[in-house]
Motif scaffolding. Sequence first.
Motif, PDB file in Angstrom:
ATOM      1  N   PHE A 186      -3.216  -7.449  -5.405  1.00 53.38           N
ATOM      2  CA  PHE A 186      -3.499  -6.254  -4.611  1.00 53.38           C
ATOM      3  C   PHE A 186      -4.984  -6.217  -4.265  1.00 53.38           C
ATOM      4  O   PHE A 186      -5.363  -5.957  -3.127  1.00 53.38           O
ATOM      5  CB  PHE A 186      -3.096  -4.988  -5.364  1.00 53.38           C
ATOM      6  CG  PHE A 186      -3.464  -3.745  -4.610  1.00 53.38           C
ATOM      7  CD1 PHE A 186      -2.730  -3.348  -3.509  1.00 53.38           C
ATOM      8  CD2 PHE A 186      -4.563  -2.994  -4.984  1.00 53.38           C
ATOM      9  CE1 PHE A 186      -3.087  -2.223  -2.784  1.00 53.38           C
ATOM     10  CE2 PHE A 186      -4.924  -1.854  -4.281  1.00 53.38           C
ATOM     11  CZ  PHE A 186      -4.181  -1.466  -3.170  1.00 53.38           C
ATOM     12  N   ALA A 192      -0.150  -7.890  -8.799  1.00 53.91           N
ATOM     13  CA  ALA A 192       0.974  -7.165  -8.201  1.00 53.91           C
ATOM     14  C   ALA A 192       2.267  -7.933  -8.405  1.00 53.91           C
ATOM     15  O   ALA A 192       2.290  -9.167  -8.374  1.00 53.91           O
ATOM     16  CB  ALA A 192       0.726  -6.948  -6.705  1.00 53.91           C
ATOM     17  N   TRP A 264       1.514   3.688  -6.506  1.00 52.08           N
ATOM     18  CA  TRP A 264       0.767   3.350  -5.295  1.00 52.08           C
ATOM     19  C   TRP A 264      -0.445   4.255  -5.117  1.00 52.08           C
ATOM     20  O   TRP A 264      -1.514   3.800  -4.715  1.00 52.08           O
ATOM     21  CB  TRP A 264       1.687   3.427  -4.070  1.00 52.08           C
ATOM     22  CG  TRP A 264       2.747   2.353  -4.061  1.00 52.08           C
ATOM     23  CD1 TRP A 264       2.979   1.429  -5.033  1.00 52.08           C
ATOM     24  CD2 TRP A 264       3.710   2.102  -3.043  1.00 52.08           C
ATOM     25  NE1 TRP A 264       4.040   0.614  -4.681  1.00 52.08           N
ATOM     26  CE2 TRP A 264       4.499   1.008  -3.468  1.00 52.08           C
ATOM     27  CE3 TRP A 264       3.994   2.701  -1.821  1.00 52.08           C
ATOM     28  CZ2 TRP A 264       5.551   0.502  -2.699  1.00 52.08           C
ATOM     29  CZ3 TRP A 264       5.033   2.198  -1.045  1.00 52.08           C
ATOM     30  CH2 TRP A 264       5.802   1.107  -1.482  1.00 52.08           C
ATOM     31  N   THR A 396       4.520  -3.419  -5.985  1.00 53.14           N
ATOM     32  CA  THR A 396       4.056  -3.170  -4.624  1.00 53.14           C
ATOM     33  C   THR A 396       5.113  -3.601  -3.617  1.00 53.14           C
ATOM     34  O   THR A 396       6.105  -4.252  -3.960  1.00 53.14           O
ATOM     35  CB  THR A 396       2.756  -3.942  -4.330  1.00 53.14           C
ATOM     36  OG1 THR A 396       3.017  -5.356  -4.348  1.00 53.14           O
ATOM     37  CG2 THR A 396       1.679  -3.605  -5.352  1.00 53.14           C
TER      38      THR A 396
END
Length: 455
Positions: A186, A192, A264, A396
């Motif tokens: 990320f 991620a 998130w 993600t």
Amino acid sequence: MLDPVLARIDADLPQAIQRLLALLRIPSISTDRIHAPDCEAAADWLVQDLTDMGFRAEKHPTTGRPMVVGTAGEGRRHLLFYGHYDVQPVDPLALWDRPPFLPEVQDTAEGKVIRGRGAADDKGQLMTFVEACRAWIAVHHKLPGRITMFFEGEEESGSPSLIPFMEAHKDLLRADLALICDTDLFDRDTPAVTTMLRGLLGEEVIITGPRMDLHSGMYGGAAMNPARVLARIISALHDENGRVTVPDFYDGVEELSPELRAQWDGLGFDQTSFLRDVGLSIPAGESGRGVLESIWARPTCEVNGLSSGYAGEGFKTVLPSKAMAKISFRLVGQQVPHRIREAFRAMVRSMVPPDCQVEFKEHGASPASVMATNDPAFEMARQALSDEWPRAAAFTGSGGSIPVAGYFKTILGMDSMLIGFGNDDDLIHSPNEKYDVRSFHKGMRSWARILAALA
């Protein structure tokens, strides 16, 4: 059992880099027939490397570039690891600072990097997993479970042999879970696990009016202009809130769970900088949706190309005979590509006047992939990554599409876990591609931790 494996990875890093450099020297460009022997050589290199480690490895011929499959170990859970050994072409060659297939380790402001075509996409990523397995075998004389390696040689040229090979070798490839290393961190400190991949639907629309281009002074106002028709169709594809207006388009689109939204939100994503870096400032998706949600978890309709009439230097007062648009839809959740195609075409046909005709051309269709994160393996892998990196890992989404993950689900009936260690500045597909030595090193250590947790 894990600590000595991590220590072995640390001690063996110089040798691991040399092995990667050897693989990077092979110009395995799958799109160019001239490099077919180089793709064979890369496959042979991997077969030999896996064999030397104790895998039962074999090169499998296809109508295109060969597949490599190797299996070793025993255990309750069977893991399949996928990567690709083919690379993108190197054009424009003049923009490379050094020959793309003479890789080297360089010092940069961000630290040491491995520079060369394929360093990040995907040879460096692929070798993080191979090296993790090598360390397990060196320390414990066996793997922590049953592992199958599956390396493709045509990913960069559309994978024409992939589906036929998977259909013909289901028993060889089927496992409990697929692992894919072809994605990014990320950010430099936050790993991620990609659990959502958007699908893709491509449509080309061609509107034809008069038999030939017409003089706009003689026919303007009397003859229907296909460019005007196409412009009206495109303008009708979104409402004032940015929502796509194709009938039933949002069937199968689900809202984020509170837990995933909280993850998130905790990533600290700066949407202002994200847009400013490309010269923009205002989010253009659906009203009330943040940028991360828009690119990871919401469907889209975008115009990718337009052509009509005279577009050369100067001016020509022509009323064009044809107008064309290429339009793509990114899909999420349970959206069904062929239903959206049918609804889109019906909508377009309803807007074409009697004096014009419309023609459609298909440009691929693949559904979204949504991983079953209720499988405890996903949380175990997330925690293993979090133990290695400065910041906790997150589940993600991805705005792009990785079709092989969908094929693993539809053909082999298994979910995929996408974990990669690339950075945004790795210049994949571009001149001067690189892979951070830190990504390579911590990628190996990350896979070792994940194997300890899963296998």
